[in-house]
Structures are given as structure tokens and as C-alpha cells.
Design a protein around this motif. Structure first.
Motif, PDB file in Angstrom:
ATOM      1  N   UNK A   1      17.232  29.158   7.475  1.00  0.00           N
ATOM      2  CA  UNK A   1      17.205  28.135   6.433  1.00  0.00           C
ATOM      3  C   UNK A   1      18.417  28.324   5.533  1.00  0.00           C
ATOM      4  N   UNK A   2      18.964  27.194   5.046  1.00  0.00           N
ATOM      5  CA  UNK A   2      20.126  27.266   4.178  1.00  0.00           C
ATOM      6  C   UNK A   2      20.052  26.267   3.047  1.00  0.00           C
ATOM      7  N   UNK A   3      21.200  25.892   2.553  1.00  0.00           N
ATOM      8  CA  UNK A   3      21.305  25.011   1.390  1.00  0.00           C
ATOM      9  C   UNK A   3      21.719  23.616   1.842  1.00  0.00           C
ATOM     10  N   UNK A   4      21.110  22.578   1.245  1.00  0.00           N
ATOM     11  CA  UNK A   4      21.585  21.235   1.529  1.00  0.00           C
ATOM     12  C   UNK A   4      20.511  20.210   1.802  1.00  0.00           C
ATOM     13  N   UNK A   5      20.417  19.770   3.057  1.00  0.00           N
ATOM     14  CA  UNK A   5      19.610  18.614   3.425  1.00  0.00           C
ATOM     15  C   UNK A   5      18.486  19.031   4.371  1.00  0.00           C
ATOM     16  N   UNK A   6      17.386  18.306   4.290  1.00  0.00           N
ATOM     17  CA  UNK A   6      16.261  18.586   5.172  1.00  0.00           C
ATOM     18  C   UNK A   6      16.599  18.168   6.597  1.00  0.00           C
ATOM     19  N   UNK A   7      16.392  19.082   7.519  1.00  0.00           N
ATOM     20  CA  UNK A   7      16.417  18.753   8.933  1.00  0.00           C
ATOM     21  C   UNK A   7      14.995  18.756   9.451  1.00  0.00           C
ATOM     22  N   UNK A   8      14.592  17.661  10.054  1.00  0.00           N
ATOM     23  CA  UNK A   8      13.236  17.559  10.591  1.00  0.00           C
ATOM     24  C   UNK A   8      13.309  16.906  11.953  1.00  0.00           C
ATOM     25  N   UNK A   9      12.636  17.512  12.921  1.00  0.00           N
ATOM     26  CA  UNK A   9      12.587  16.956  14.273  1.00  0.00           C
ATOM     27  C   UNK A   9      11.208  17.226  14.838  1.00  0.00           C
ATOM     28  N   UNK A  10      10.804  16.401  15.792  1.00  0.00           N
ATOM     29  CA  UNK A  10       9.498  16.600  16.410  1.00  0.00           C
ATOM     30  C   UNK A  10       8.975  15.348  17.051  1.00  0.00           C
ATOM     31  N   UNK A  11       7.684  15.342  17.284  1.00  0.00           N
ATOM     32  CA  UNK A  11       7.034  14.176  17.859  1.00  0.00           C
ATOM     33  C   UNK A  11       7.181  12.995  16.909  1.00  0.00           C
ATOM     34  N   UNK A  12       7.568  11.840  17.460  1.00  0.00           N
ATOM     35  CA  UNK A  12       7.814  10.690  16.595  1.00  0.00           C
ATOM     36  C   UNK A  12       6.536  10.012  16.120  1.00  0.00           C
ATOM     37  N   UNK A  13       5.387  10.461  16.573  1.00  0.00           N
ATOM     38  CA  UNK A  13       4.132  10.029  15.946  1.00  0.00           C
ATOM     39  C   UNK A  13       3.994  10.617  14.548  1.00  0.00           C
ATOM     40  N   UNK A  14       4.859  11.565  14.207  1.00  0.00           N
ATOM     41  CA  UNK A  14       4.819  12.218  12.898  1.00  0.00           C
ATOM     42  C   UNK A  14       5.906  11.716  11.957  1.00  0.00           C
TER      43      UNK A  14
ATOM     44  N   UNK B   1      -1.071  13.490  22.698  1.00  0.00           N
ATOM     45  CA  UNK B   1       0.270  13.741  23.233  1.00  0.00           C
ATOM     46  C   UNK B   1       0.230  14.437  24.589  1.00  0.00           C
ATOM     47  N   UNK B   2      -0.858  15.130  24.871  1.00  0.00           N
ATOM     48  CA  UNK B   2      -0.967  15.779  26.179  1.00  0.00           C
ATOM     49  C   UNK B   2      -0.999  14.763  27.326  1.00  0.00           C
TER      50      UNK B   2
ATOM     51  N   UNK C   1       8.761  22.769  32.132  1.00  0.00           N
ATOM     52  CA  UNK C   1       8.904  21.696  31.141  1.00  0.00           C
ATOM     53  C   UNK C   1       8.140  20.473  31.629  1.00  0.00           C
ATOM     54  N   UNK C   2       7.080  20.131  30.898  1.00  0.00           N
ATOM     55  CA  UNK C   2       6.160  19.101  31.369  1.00  0.00           C
ATOM     56  C   UNK C   2       6.178  17.810  30.550  1.00  0.00           C
ATOM     57  N   UNK C   3       6.809  17.818  29.401  1.00  0.00           N
ATOM     58  CA  UNK C   3       6.790  16.618  28.552  1.00  0.00           C
ATOM     59  C   UNK C   3       7.701  15.556  29.165  1.00  0.00           C
ATOM     60  N   UNK C   4       7.182  14.352  29.329  1.00  0.00           N
ATOM     61  CA  UNK C   4       7.964  13.288  29.970  1.00  0.00           C
ATOM     62  C   UNK C   4       8.977  12.647  29.033  1.00  0.00           C
ATOM     63  N   UNK C   5       8.860  12.883  27.728  1.00  0.00           N
ATOM     64  CA  UNK C   5       9.720  12.200  26.762  1.00  0.00           C
ATOM     65  C   UNK C   5      10.811  13.100  26.202  1.00  0.00           C
ATOM     66  N   UNK C   6      10.547  14.393  26.034  1.00  0.00           N
ATOM     67  CA  UNK C   6      11.507  15.294  25.389  1.00  0.00           C
ATOM     68  C   UNK C   6      11.678  16.572  26.213  1.00  0.00           C
ATOM     69  N   UNK C   7      12.928  16.997  26.383  1.00  0.00           N
ATOM     70  CA  UNK C   7      13.208  18.284  27.024  1.00  0.00           C
ATOM     71  C   UNK C   7      14.629  18.706  26.687  1.00  0.00           C
TER      72      UNK C   7
END
Length: 743
Positions: free
Chosen positions: A425-438, A669-670, A684-690
Motif C-alpha cells: 500500500x502507498x500514497x495516492x489513489x484507490x486501486x480497486x479490482x474484482x468481480x464487476x458485480x461489486x 459467480x461459481x 484456471x476455471x473462471x470463464x471471464x477473468x484470468x
């Protein structure tokens, strides 16, 4: 969407002060204001001085996986959780691990040179002199080897760089290659070199990317000095992460393991990272064509591609040992739904002292846990179980998290509601990534966290950066009109992978950065002294991370209806479908034009006749792929999410209906998992992200389709279209059934 949260002054938990009525998904009516009171109390409990102390304590000694140092750090974290009144234990699993016992890099003559292969202690950095406990500079999972050969410079070591070398008549077969760090994950560089017949690989940080060209070097400034070296794993994690000896299942004490000769994600050539001090004498020996502009760095030489006039000798030998992995697992049992788990994780192992990576994130997690423990003493209780995790062995290849997730896979697939990850973690801006249902949920969280430097919301600060960095007037106008931020897609490189891409658990990866540039990464200079000077001097963003992840944890723990928005995911998937269709169309047109240029010998005519030049080879024409099944699946998902949204907007659901709905929501999501996994990497089993097969950390969305098109494998592309469409149809059918069951 955004309404300011009124911050309480001299805040008491129920002081009667006004709170904003900003909506919080999952908290209807007055519940939102009540939740915001708890969150304001949580914010007030967090102290930057605590983050400072935790970071300093844990980074006091080197603590690489398998060392006494990492066991001591795990025990420190475990005792800390216990002191908060949180049930905690150190759960031990195992993994193969390699450490160096011999490293030699030299020029054999007529020019003689022997690489230093070490980083000097600095008086300005109090922990840089702990040489007895430091791991030497090396790439974990390199093969043992003793090779002597000519050297070839391969730029960043990407597939397209080897195409340029082919055009120049330069073959790396039987050679040692030297590549720059950057543009892809480090493990891709030796992987591609090995595929092209190289017998060894060196990786260095050029000062153009990571050194004096960027700014003053350490200790005067933050950037990499001439001695700094980036250690790191070169496991082929796009095949699978975790212990190489137990793919797909946890390495417990009595687990059956593969023989090392059976492992498919380890290299067969020796690999070594070096400083730009050690790289310069090697690069000086290169002859051959002058490197193109895009290949040149900032060293005081003319960059040539080679081969070298002097041969290079590279000798590496390693200890290959099974080591214990110390995962810290701290549990707050839910009062109403103990079998619904909110999992919050960060790793604690480091290549050396690891102040920035990973302890800045681990310290924030621990302060977050302290804040929650204080709320519990004031009456707040989580309905769902919260599990705080300190992972070991992340640096060599997500070992601790993967082995734990695989060992507990059946239970996680039934009970895990959300996995929340952080790392450095550092200084600046929020980085957020993940499932787009969120994504809508994360916008609400970002709206309600105040940036410590500007006193505006994290959301507004991120929007400001996106707007000012936009490349065109049209893009700026679009972003000005857009009141939300987008979250990224998850590739690989941290501990979310086993949860998200293997088991299908909704996941988020969170952290702040963008204003903490430097060159300490995986070196002995990733220290408390460095962090305090150049990363987050007031430790304010450690608190900001605790506020952000803490809100995610608490809101999910107590939401009446879990705040998943599958309409947002549908919109994102629809965008990815548009992208892969355009990818195929653009590649078809580009291939037609390129083949015509090659046929008419335009490249050859344009080349300098006095230089070696091999024209590009013509490529097979791109067929028209059938995307109808994919479009139909996305349309079905749109209908399903519309029906589900109508159910979620209903009032008066019974407690039993909410419980049933929530379980359907977090298991949804499963449905997107591929039973056989992705081609050539079934883990790697996710059809959308890898993670990309040739990008490593970098994500590929709709990966089976996208990579088949990029690799011009048309039969596979059509097969993957059908499989991805089926996965999306499965999600649509699941959500349709969910909506119908609640009516």
C-alpha cells in the motif's frame, strides 16, 4: 450518487450528531444511517501511529518464506489478533521452495568481468546491513544450470521482440539472453526465451524504467540505485500457482506430492536478476544491429542487440526443499450466519524486510481488525463470520493462500461470501479490482471514505485523476458526465487468485498508490526507513486502506441483502464480448493488409539493402468466427438480471427469503466456472477473468476466446466461444431460477 458523510467531532458512538442519508446497498431505510454511525466510530478508532508501529516491528528483520524470520512474523501477527480478543491460530501447510547456494555470472574473455550480484548496505537504511539473514539476489524457481554462450539483448523479452530479432537474422537458440524488467511479469521473459531455444536468461532493471532517468536514486531519492536488484518468482503462474508439487490440492503433512521432474510450471533454463551496475559491462560487449529506439535504455552506451563478442558464463545451483508455510487465520464468528464467511487477507512474507511489499498492507489489515474489535466491545456484532488471514509464501507463487484455499476448497465453495485482498500500500489513489458485480458497491464505499490529503472523497479524487489523464476532449467530457468510477479486472500476482479464478468466490483487490514511486521493489532497500521517507510518511494511507477494506468487510458482514449487482456484471461481460468480436475483425483486416504488403515485397524494398533483413512471414487469413451463441448468452443474462433486480427492489421479504436469496447471490459467480478449465491450464476455471498466458500479472478477459484469437488458433477460438457462452448461460439460468424462487 455522492452525498457527503458528516464527520462527527469529538465523536461518541451514539452522540445524536446528524449523519448523511447516503444509500448503502443492503441497508434499507434507517439501517443505512445506523451503519454510518458505526463506520464513523470505526474511523475514529484508527490510528496512523499504530500502523507505523506494526510496520516497523514486522519489517525489523528479513522474513522470507521458510526462514525463522517469517515464523516469527507469523507468531507476532497471531499474538496480535489474540490480544484483540479474536480467536486466532497459525495453520501450517507445506510447499517446495528454492533458495540459492551458488551464483556465478562472468565474462570469460578476452574482456574479463565478474558480476557483484549483491546490494551494499547504506548508512541511511538501518536494516540494509542484515546480510546474514538476507536472501541473495536471485529468481526463485530458476533451473539449476551451468551454461556458457554468446549474449543477445531481447528488449523486454516479449514474443514480439523475438519477431524483430528474426527479421534481423538473429537467432537466440543456444544463446543466453538479457532482458529488461518491465512491460510483463518477470516469469514471462525466461518462459519466452526458453520457447525460442535460449539456454539462459538474465533480467535487469534499466535506469530508463527504474533508476536515475526517473528521479534521484536511493538513498537521496526513491528510485533504484545502480546496485539494486529485483528478486522474484519466475514460476509459470499462468499455468497454476501454489506448491508445484501439489497442483489443485493442498500440501498438508501427509499429502501425496509429484516428483519435481513431473512438474509442468517450472523452467528448464537458469535465470538470474542483476543490477544495472552488473548489466552495463555485459551490454557493452554486444555487437550486431543497433537496437531500435523503443529498445534503448538510459545507460551510457549505444544499445546493440548482439550477439556479444565475449561469451558469458552463468552458473546457478539451488537448494530444493519442502518448507513449512505459516498462515495466520483469525476468526470472528458470525452471530446469525456463522457459515457465511467474509475473508480478508494480506500476505506477510517478503523477499527481504518487505516494509512496502507486503507489510504496509498487512499493518493496515491489523489496524482494521483492531478497529472492529473495539466496535464489538461497544456493541457491534457481525452477523456473518469474518476471517482475517495473514498469508505466508505469497512471493514465491501464492503458496500459502493457494495451499489453504485448495485444502479447504469444498468448505470455501459452500461458505465463502467474499474474499477481500490487499498487498503493498502507498500514497495516492484507490486501486480497486474484482468481480464487476461489486462495482456499484465499491463506488458507495469510495464515496464514503475521505482522502487524507485533499479532504474529498476517494471517489472524487479518483474521478479527478481519470478526467485529467484522459487523452481526448471527448473522453474528458464523457468522464465529467460519469459520476462513478470503474473497477479493474483481476489477472494474477496476489492472493485473490485461488479464491476467485479457481473456486469462483467473488473477490476484491484493494490498495492505494500512484504517488509513491520508487525502485525498492523486492530489494534490501524495501525497508522501514525507505517507506517512512518516500511511500506514506504519515501512514495516513494505511489508515485509508483500513477504512476502505473495513467498510467492505463490515457492510458485507451485516447486510440484510448482500450488495451484488449482477446487472453491472452483465454490462461488463457485454463489453468484453464487443471487444473480442472487434479483435477478430481488426485482426482479419490487418492480416489482409499485411499479407498484401508482404506479397508485394514492400518491406524488403523499404529496408536498407546493406543490412540483414528478413521480411515478415505471411499469416493465415482470419476466418469469420460464429459469435451468435455468445451474443445470445449475453442477452439471456440481461433478461435474468432484469428479473433479479426487480426481486431485489421488493420490500417486505421475509427473513427466510432473505437468507435464501443471499446464499444464491454469493454462490452465483461459481456458475461462470469452466469444468475443464482454460486450455493448457485447467487450474484456471473462471470463464471471464484470468492472467494472460504471456502477460502473467496482466488480465485477459474472456481469456479462452481472446487468447485463441491472439494466437491465431481458430478451431480453439470457436470452441472457446461455445464454452464461454455456455458458462454465461449457466449464470443466466441460475439468476433466473433465483428470481423465480423468491417471488
Amino acid at each position: 450518487m455522492r452525498k457527503k458523510l458528516l464527520l462527527a467531532m469529538g465523536l461518541g458512538l451514539f452522540s445524536g450528531l446528524a449523519f448523511s442519508q447516503s444509500p448503502i446497498s443492503g441497508y434499507p431505510g434507517a439501517n443505512a444511517a445506523q451503519q454510518q454511525k458505526w463506520e464513523a466510530a470505526f474511523d475514529q478508532s484508527l490510528q496512523a501511529s499504530n500502523v507505523d508501529k506494526l510496520l516497523k516491528d514486522m519489517s525489523a528483520k528479513p522474513h522470507a518464506m521458510g526462514s525463522p524470520g517469517t515464523k516469527a512474523v507469523a507468531e507476532y501477527i497471531n499474538n496480535y489478533f489474540l490480544s484483540l480478543g479474536i480467536d486466532s491460530k497459525v495453520e501450517v501447510l507445506y510447499s517446495l521452495f528454492s533458495t540459492p547456494k551458488e551464483r556465478v555470472l562472468e565474462l570469460t574473455g578476452p574482456v574479463k568481468f565478474k558480476a557483484v550480484l549483491s546490494e551494499p548496505a547504506l548508512k541511511e537504511d538501518a536494516t540494509s546491513n542484515q546480510t546474514a539473514e538476507q536472501l541473495p539476489t536471485y529468481n526463485c524457481w530458476s533451473a539449476d544450470g551451468d551454461v556458457t554462450a554468446e549474449l543477445v539483448f531481447v528488449n523486454y523479452g516479449l514474443p514480439e521482440d523475438y519477431e524483430f530479432l528474426r527479421e534481423k537474422g538473429i537467432d537466440v537458440k543456444g544463446k543466453i539472453v538479457i532482458a529488461k524488467y518491465g512491460r510483463s511479469w518477470r516469469g514471462i521473459k525466461p518462459k519466452v526465451a526458453q520457447e525460442h531455444g535460449a539456454i539462459g536468461c538474465l533480467i535487469y532493471s534499466d535506469p530508463m524504467d527504474d533508476g536515475y532517468f526517473q528521479g534521484d536514486v536511493y538513498p537521496q531519492g526513491a528510485f533504484k540505485n545502480e546496485w539494486g536488484v529485483q528478486r522474484g518468482s519466475v514460476m509459470d503462474m499462468p499455468i497454476y500457482p501454489g506448491d508445484p508439487l501439489t497442483p489443485g490440492y493442498g500440501h498438508s503433512k501427509d499429502a501425496k506430492t509429484l516428483d519435481k521432474s513431473e512438474v509442468i510450471n517450472l523452467l528448464k533454463i537458469p535465470v538470474l536478476p542483476i543490477s544495472y551496475h552488473d548489466a552495463l559491462p555485459l551490454l557493452k560487449q554486444l555487437t550486431g544491429p543497433v537496437a531500435p529506439d523503443a529498445w534503448r535504455g538510459a545507460l551510457p552506451i549505444t544499445y546493440h542487440v548482439g550477439p556479444s563478442t565475449t561469451k558469458v558464463h552463468l552458473k546457478l545451483a539451488f537448494n530444493w526443499e519442502v518448507k513449512p508455510v505459516y498462515n495466520v487465520i483469525a476468526t470472528i464468528k458470525g452471530t446469525e450466519f456463522p457459515d457465511e464467511w467474509i475473508i480478508r487477507g494480506n500476505h506477510h512474507d517478503a523477499w527481504v524486510n518487505g516494509a512496502s511489499d507486503p507489510l504496509s498492507g498487512m499493518a493496515a489489515l491489523m489496524e482494521e481488525a483492531r478497529g472492529i474489535s473495539l466496535l464489538m466491545k461497544q456493541g457491534w456484532k457481525p452477523k456473518r463470520t469474518i476471517i482475517f488471514c495473514g498469508w505466508d509464501g505469497e512471493e514465491p507463487g501464492l503458496l500459502g493462500s493457494t495451499e489453504w484455499a485448495e485444502f479447504h476448497q469444498k468448505e470455501l465453495a459452500e461458505k465463502a461470501v467474499l474474499y477481500i485482498n490487499s498487498d503493498g500500500n502507498g500514497r495516492g489513489f484507490l486501486g480497486a479490482a474484482g468481480s464487476h458485480a461489486l462495482e456499484p458497491f465499491m463506488n458507495e464505499v469510495a464515496r464514503d471514505v475521505i482522502d487524507p490529503q485533499t479532504d474529498v472523497s476517494v471517489l472524487e479524487r479518483n474521478r479527478a485523476r481519470a478526467i485529467t489523464n484522459a487523452s481526448s476532449v471527448a473522453a474528458k467530457k464523457n468522464l465529467l458526465a460519469k459520476k462513478t468510477i470503474s473497477i479493474g479486472a483481476l489477472g494474477a500476482g496476489s492472493d485473490y487468485s485461488p479464491f476467485f479464478q479457481h473456486i469462483g468466490i467473488p473477490s476484491l483487490n484493494l490498495g492505494f498508490g500512484g504517488e509513491n514511486e520508487g525502485g525498492e521493489y523486492h530489494s534490501i532497500y524495501d525497508s522501514y526507513d525507505n517507506y517512512r521517507r518516500f511511500k506514506d510518511p504519515e501512514f495516513a494511507y494505511g489508515v485509508a486502506l483500513a477504512k476502505t477494506a473495513g467498510r467492505v468487510t463490515m457492510r458485507f458482514a451485516n447486510a440484510e441483502v448482500l450488495p451484488f449487482d449482477y446487472a453491472s456484471l452483465q454490462k461488463t461481460i457485454s463489453g468484453y464480448v464487443t471487444e473480442v468480436v472487434a479483435l477478430a475483425d481488426n485482426l482479419r483486416e490487418a492480416t489482409q493488409v499485411e499479407n498484401q504488403i508482404i506479397k508485394e515485397k514492400k518491406y524488403t524494398l523499404a529496408a536498407d539493402p546493406r543490412e540483414v533483413y528478413n521480411a515478415p512471414l505471411p499469416k493465415d487469413e482470419v476466418p469469420y468466427l460464429e459469435f451468435a451463441s455468445l451474443h445470445n448468452a449475453v442477452a439471456a443474462l440481461s433478461q435474468a438480471t432484469t428479473a433479479l433486480t426487480a426481486v431485489l427492489q421488493k420490500t417486505g421479504l421475509t427473513a427466510a427469503q432473505q437468507t435464501e436469496l443471499n446464499k444464491h447471490l454469493y454462490l452465483a459467480e461459481q456458475s461462470l466456472l469452466l469444468e475443464q478449465g482454460l486450455p493448457r491450464r485447467p487450474w484456471y476455471k473462471h470463464s471471464i477473468y484470468a492472467p494472460g498466458f504471456y502477460t502473467g500479472y496482466g488480465v485477459k478477459t474472456l481469456p479462452g476466446i481472446r487468447e485463441a484469437i491472439e494466437q491465431r488458433s481458430w478451431k480453439e477460438a470457436q470452441e472457446q466461444i461455445v464454452l464461454a457462452a455456455k458458462a454465461i448461460e449457466n449464470l443466466a439460468a441460475y439468476l433466473t431460477k433465483t428470481a423465480a424462487s423468491i417471488k
